[in-house]
Design a protein around this motif. Structure first.
Motif, PDB file in Angstrom:
ATOM      1  N   VAL A   7       0.857  -1.025   0.108  1.00  8.20           N
ATOM      2  CA  VAL A   7       0.033  -0.228   0.111  1.00  8.20           C
ATOM      3  C   VAL A   7       0.920   1.221   0.094  1.00  8.20           C
ATOM      4  O   VAL A   7       1.306   1.537   1.124  1.00  8.20           O
ATOM      5  N   LEU A   8       1.078   1.985  -1.162  1.00 11.95           N
ATOM      6  CA  LEU A   8       1.915   3.052  -1.144  1.00 11.95           C
ATOM      7  C   LEU A   8       1.218   4.258  -1.954  1.00 11.95           C
ATOM      8  O   LEU A   8       1.624   5.305  -1.931  1.00 11.95           O
ATOM      9  N   GLY A   9       0.179   3.928  -3.064  1.00  7.91           N
ATOM     10  CA  GLY A   9      -0.129   5.067  -3.845  1.00  7.91           C
ATOM     11  C   GLY A   9      -1.476   4.768  -4.017  1.00  7.91           C
ATOM     12  O   GLY A   9      -2.330   3.840  -3.369  1.00  7.91           O
ATOM     13  N   GLY A  10      -2.363   5.537  -4.689  1.00  5.85           N
ATOM     14  CA  GLY A  10      -3.645   5.467  -5.134  1.00  5.85           C
ATOM     15  C   GLY A  10      -4.753   5.473  -4.046  1.00  5.85           C
ATOM     16  O   GLY A  10      -4.781   4.262  -3.439  1.00  5.85           O
ATOM     17  N   VAL A  11      -5.554   6.569  -3.612  1.00  4.20           N
ATOM     18  CA  VAL A  11      -6.173   6.215  -2.325  1.00  4.20           C
ATOM     19  C   VAL A  11      -7.570   6.427  -2.794  1.00  4.20           C
ATOM     20  O   VAL A  11      -8.074   7.116  -3.516  1.00  4.20           O
ATOM     21  N   GLN A  12      -8.532   5.619  -2.123  1.00  2.00           N
ATOM     22  CA  GLN A  12     -10.034   6.173  -2.215  1.00  2.00           C
ATOM     23  C   GLN A  12     -10.417   6.366  -0.858  1.00  2.00           C
ATOM     24  O   GLN A  12     -10.180   5.623   0.077  1.00  2.00           O
ATOM     25  N   LEU A  13     -11.135   7.493  -0.712  1.00  2.00           N
ATOM     26  CA  LEU A  13     -11.473   7.868   0.614  1.00  2.00           C
ATOM     27  C   LEU A  13     -12.947   7.881   0.775  1.00  2.00           C
ATOM     28  O   LEU A  13     -13.811   8.582   0.155  1.00  2.00           O
ATOM     29  N   LYS A  14     -13.483   7.139   1.581  1.00  2.00           N
ATOM     30  CA  LYS A  14     -15.014   6.841   1.944  1.00  2.00           C
ATOM     31  C   LYS A  14     -15.314   7.119   3.570  1.00  2.00           C
ATOM     32  O   LYS A  14     -15.259   6.211   4.263  1.00  2.00           O
ATOM     33  N   THR A  15     -15.212   8.403   4.018  1.00  2.00           N
ATOM     34  CA  THR A  15     -15.243   8.617   5.571  1.00  2.00           C
ATOM     35  C   THR A  15     -16.216   9.877   5.692  1.00  2.00           C
ATOM     36  O   THR A  15     -16.389  10.583   4.470  1.00  2.00           O
ATOM     37  N   GLU A  16     -16.840   9.922   6.632  1.00  2.00           N
ATOM     38  CA  GLU A  16     -17.703  11.247   6.944  1.00  2.00           C
ATOM     39  C   GLU A  16     -16.719  12.056   7.799  1.00  2.00           C
ATOM     40  O   GLU A  16     -16.112  11.619   8.922  1.00  2.00           O
ATOM     41  N   LEU A  17     -16.942  13.346   7.681  1.00  2.00           N
ATOM     42  CA  LEU A  17     -16.332  14.286   8.574  1.00  2.00           C
ATOM     43  C   LEU A  17     -17.048  14.146  10.015  1.00  2.00           C
ATOM     44  O   LEU A  17     -18.037  13.774   9.929  1.00  2.00           O
ATOM     45  N   SER A  18     -16.043  14.393  11.021  1.00  2.00           N
ATOM     46  CA  SER A  18     -16.517  14.415  12.208  1.00  2.00           C
ATOM     47  C   SER A  18     -17.768  15.403  12.735  1.00  2.00           C
ATOM     48  O   SER A  18     -18.080  16.123  11.681  1.00  2.00           O
ATOM     49  N   ASN A  19     -18.166  15.218  13.896  1.00  2.00           N
ATOM     50  CA  ASN A  19     -19.268  16.184  14.235  1.00  2.00           C
ATOM     51  C   ASN A  19     -18.402  17.677  14.990  1.00  2.00           C
ATOM     52  O   ASN A  19     -19.099  18.389  15.526  1.00  2.00           O
ATOM     53  N   GLY A  20     -17.211  17.791  14.638  1.00  2.00           N
ATOM     54  CA  GLY A  20     -16.485  19.001  15.166  1.00  2.00           C
ATOM     55  C   GLY A  20     -16.678  20.115  14.259  1.00  2.00           C
ATOM     56  O   GLY A  20     -17.517  20.397  13.537  1.00  2.00           O
ATOM     57  N   ILE A  21     -15.451  21.078  13.858  1.00  2.00           N
ATOM     58  CA  ILE A  21     -15.640  22.038  13.745  1.00  2.00           C
ATOM     59  C   ILE A  21     -15.922  22.065  11.817  1.00  2.00           C
ATOM     60  O   ILE A  21     -16.066  22.829  11.368  1.00  2.00           O
ATOM     61  N   LEU A 198      -8.834  22.139  14.010  1.00  2.00           N
ATOM     62  CA  LEU A 198      -8.646  21.652  12.545  1.00  2.00           C
ATOM     63  C   LEU A 198      -7.579  20.764  12.079  1.00  2.00           C
ATOM     64  O   LEU A 198      -7.821  19.880  11.677  1.00  2.00           O
ATOM     65  N   LYS A 199      -6.126  20.943  12.796  1.00  5.79           N
ATOM     66  CA  LYS A 199      -5.271  19.905  12.509  1.00  5.79           C
ATOM     67  C   LYS A 199      -5.573  18.757  13.238  1.00  5.79           C
ATOM     68  O   LYS A 199      -5.394  17.609  12.344  1.00  5.79           O
ATOM     69  N   LYS A 200      -6.247  18.453  14.368  1.00 13.24           N
ATOM     70  CA  LYS A 200      -6.619  17.211  14.918  1.00 13.24           C
ATOM     71  C   LYS A 200      -7.370  16.404  14.135  1.00 13.24           C
ATOM     72  O   LYS A 200      -7.383  15.229  13.773  1.00 13.24           O
ATOM     73  N   GLU A 201      -8.621  17.152  13.515  1.00 17.04           N
ATOM     74  CA  GLU A 201      -9.633  16.461  12.643  1.00 17.04           C
ATOM     75  C   GLU A 201      -9.004  16.062  11.195  1.00 17.04           C
ATOM     76  O   GLU A 201      -9.472  14.975  10.747  1.00 17.04           O
ATOM     77  N   LEU A 202      -8.192  16.864  10.759  1.00 11.41           N
ATOM     78  CA  LEU A 202      -7.452  16.422   9.400  1.00 11.41           C
ATOM     79  C   LEU A 202      -6.701  15.151   9.678  1.00 11.41           C
ATOM     80  O   LEU A 202      -6.643  14.318   8.876  1.00 11.41           O
ATOM     81  N   ASN A 203      -5.879  15.487  10.884  1.00 15.64           N
ATOM     82  CA  ASN A 203      -4.925  13.906  11.122  1.00 15.64           C
ATOM     83  C   ASN A 203      -6.040  12.800  11.288  1.00 15.64           C
ATOM     84  O   ASN A 203      -5.701  11.698  10.886  1.00 15.64           O
ATOM     85  N   SER A 204      -7.282  12.976  11.906  1.00 21.03           N
ATOM     86  CA  SER A 204      -8.002  11.822  11.893  1.00 21.03           C
ATOM     87  C   SER A 204      -8.504  11.444  10.617  1.00 21.03           C
ATOM     88  O   SER A 204      -8.632   9.988  10.412  1.00 21.03           O
ATOM     89  N   LEU A 205      -8.810  12.243   9.818  1.00 25.11           N
ATOM     90  CA  LEU A 205      -9.108  11.749   8.361  1.00 25.11           C
ATOM     91  C   LEU A 205      -8.108  11.160   7.783  1.00 25.11           C
ATOM     92  O   LEU A 205      -8.227  10.274   6.887  1.00 25.11           O
ATOM     93  N   HIS A 206      -6.967  11.416   7.956  1.00 21.79           N
ATOM     94  CA  HIS A 206      -5.694  11.219   7.373  1.00 21.79           C
ATOM     95  C   HIS A 206      -5.381   9.575   7.760  1.00 21.79           C
ATOM     96  O   HIS A 206      -5.099   8.660   6.830  1.00 21.79           O
ATOM     97  N   ILE A 207      -5.688   9.281   8.886  1.00 21.58           N
ATOM     98  CA  ILE A 207      -5.632   7.915   9.438  1.00 21.58           C
ATOM     99  C   ILE A 207      -6.852   6.803   8.815  1.00 21.58           C
ATOM    100  O   ILE A 207      -6.690   5.830   8.471  1.00 21.58           O
ATOM    101  N   ALA A 208      -8.089   7.729   8.734  1.00 18.12           N
ATOM    102  CA  ALA A 208      -9.121   7.025   8.283  1.00 18.12           C
ATOM    103  C   ALA A 208      -8.899   6.659   6.757  1.00 18.12           C
ATOM    104  O   ALA A 208      -9.172   5.569   6.284  1.00 18.12           O
ATOM    105  N   ALA A 209      -8.018   7.637   6.119  1.00 19.18           N
ATOM    106  CA  ALA A 209      -7.953   7.448   4.566  1.00 19.18           C
ATOM    107  C   ALA A 209      -7.056   6.059   4.403  1.00 19.18           C
ATOM    108  O   ALA A 209      -7.165   5.388   3.540  1.00 19.18           O
ATOM    109  N   ALA A 210      -6.143   6.045   5.180  1.00 24.33           N
ATOM    110  CA  ALA A 210      -5.015   4.886   5.127  1.00 24.33           C
ATOM    111  C   ALA A 210      -5.772   3.556   5.438  1.00 24.33           C
ATOM    112  O   ALA A 210      -5.497   2.618   4.630  1.00 24.33           O
TER     113      ALA A 210
END
Length: 525
Positions: A7-21, A198-210
């Motif tokens: 797993v190194l490239g090409g991503v598909q992200l299927k997540t919902e944004l949190s209830n935060g900001i 904002l950085k915290k939520e973006l980091n959570s999305l980054h992990i979910a994407a992986a």
């Protein structure tokens, strides 16, 4: 054949944004946030800092538009091959500055070009000997753009200046942020008010994407493993694609026994085309990075019988596959596999969902209502559709007088295409469109892929792999412009790489001789 996954490239992200900001975003804003989340933390911070001052992006666009037009004028009357070399050389503005102005001796050039990729060295020598005055104009254009950029930035804080100087090295990000200004302004506002959250939520999305990427890539691999006909066609199509990329005979090598192998580190440097000059205008979508051919496949060979997947096929590869009618005829099982994957992941933003969605909308009026139904006959329908389109375009090219439109051609030859015939009696029939014979432009004719089956398979394997930022392809997938009907992009030249001593053969795959695809005129900018 053994299939493994890296797993190194090409991503598909299927997540919902949190209830935060980040809650309550529009669809376009949601896409922008997802794209940014896919970048490593360092790049995310640069993007957020730049988003505080979106007016800079507008001014950058103006500089680029002016510079890009002038650069095109410099090259447009040159031979096609020379245009390609000079555009490729533009990725190294520091080298252009060294070799412009006058012809230099071999010894002078040797000292100036040392340390650059071999291919770039060759093109630098050629350009100095043939176009040293033009190189001066290129250098002036680039320098003026940089000076104008510096002038814009001088009124901002040092942190902002540094962020934008790093951002311009990611040209695909600059275009996305500039063309989706509402999302950029929103992110800048959120970052100003609550940067930590904002950085915290973006980091959570980054992990979910992986996590999501790993899951979907494993599914892609497993489905191919369960469908050997599709996998065989995938490999054959990949070889055709590589041939079109200018892969030469040295890439078809022989196997070295395990005991004689030695690991050689390989590092790929993905130097983009400069933002100020834009990407090569003969491509019909953003193409900033000339990656190696195997990256576009989404896999490489690690041994005679092992394929290692690094991601889904790239946006460039999928456009190539779905915008040549003969691919449906020659690779119907693989095409069917891709369509199946698309229907299972329609909410993801991958190269497959983007390209297949556009293609489906385009051809729906041309095919019967049952064309996309997932039954045992869909492979046959795909193959027949490819044959129909090939036959029709051949008729168009050979016509001396009036050219029939596509529906008239189907009516006159309905018995040859039994699975397409029902569309003649369905309400979904497209209105007849005037058909004209399409003529290739000079540069497209030169770069059109020519299929020449090889006796051996491409097998280069990286022992270490410099990670390609997954967000780059995601940007193309998410914000891709409408694609001109069946336009063929010219062949990029992959950067030269160190060839490992570990070389492995594969048995040849029988290749079917295929007609040259018909290429319409390139898109005018």
């Amino acid at each position: 054949m053994i299939l493994t996954t890296l797993v190194l490239g090409g991503v598909q992200l299927k997540t919902e944004l949190s209830n935060g900001i980040l809650q309550g975003l529009s669809e376009d804003e949601h896409k922008a946030v997802e794209a940014i989340a896919l970048y490593p933390e360092k790049e995310r911070n640069i993007i957020l800092e730049a988003a505080l001052y979106p007016e800079v992006l507008v001014r950058m666009q103006n500089i680029r538009k002016n510079t890009e037009e002038k650069f095109k004028l410099l090259l447009e009357n040159l031979p096609d091959e020379d245009q390609k070399k000079l555009f490729n050389l533009s990725r190294y503005p520091d080298l252009i500055e060294k070799i412009e102005g006058k012809k230099k001796s071999k010894d002078e050039l040797k000292n100036l070009i040392i340390g650059y990729p071999k291919e770039i060295q060759e093109q630098a020598v050629f350009a100095n000997q043939q176009y040293y005055t033009l190189l001066t104009n290129m250098n002036t254009l680039y320098s003026n753009s940089e000076l104008a950029f510096e002038t814009i930035l001088k009124n901002y804080a040092l942190s902002t200046q540094q962020a934008y100087k790093e951002l311009v090295k990611l040209p695909e990000v600059v275009t996305i942020l500039a063309e989706n200004m509402s999302a950029t302004v929103l992110l800048g506002d959120l970052y100003k008010k609550n940067p930590v959250e904002l950085k915290k939520e973006l980091n959570s999305l980054h992990i979910a994407a992986a996590e999501q990427k790993t899951k979907e890539l494993n599914e892609w691999k497993q489905n191919l493993e369960d469908n050997p006909e599709a996998m065989a066609e995938y490999e054959q199509a990949a070889k055709e694609f590589a041939t079109g990329q200018g892969v030469n005979e040295s890439d078809y090598t022989t196997y070295v026994p395990e005991e004689k192998k030695s690991e050689v580190e390989i590092r790929y440097i993905y130097q983009p085309y400069p933002y100020w000059f834009g990407w090569p205008w003969w491509y019909h979508y953003e193409y900033w990075y000339p990656y190696p051919y195997w990256y576009h496949w989404g896999y490489y060979y690690s041994s005679p019988n092992v394929i290692v997947f690094i991601g889904l096929p790239s946006n460039y590869y999928m456009n190539w596959h779905f915008h040549h009618h003969d691919h449906f005829y020659h690779y119907p099982h693989f095409t069917n596999h891709v369509i199946n994957y698309y229907y299972g992941h329609r909410k993801s933003r991958s190269s497959i969902t983007t390209v297949v969605s556009n293609w489906e909308k385009e051809i729906r009026p041309e095919v019967p209502k049952n064309f996309f139904e997932n039954d045992n006959s869909r492979v046959d329908r795909i193959k027949e559709y490819g044959k129909f389109k090939m036959d029709y375009q051949s008729t168009v090219q050979k016509a001396n007088g009036k050219v029939p439109n596509q529906m008239d051609y189907l009516k006159n030859n309905a018995n040859k295409y039994p699975t397409l015939k029902p569309v003649l009696n369905e309400k979904s029939i497209i209105k007849p469109q005037p058909t004209v014979k399409e003529k290739k432009t000079k540069i497209e004719e030169y770069y059109s892929p020519k299929y020449e089956p090889k006796e051996k398979t491409i097998i280069k394997k990286p022992s270490t792999y410099q990670e390609i930022d997954q967000a780059k392809n995601y940007h193309q997938n998410t914000w891709e412009k409408p694609i001109p009907r069946y336009q063929t992009a010219p062949t990029p030249t992959p950067p030269k790489q160190v060839i490992p001593k570990q070389i492995v053969p594969r048995q040849p795959t029988p290749a079917q001789k295929k007609p040259q695809p018909i290429t319409p005129q390139r898109k005018k900018k």
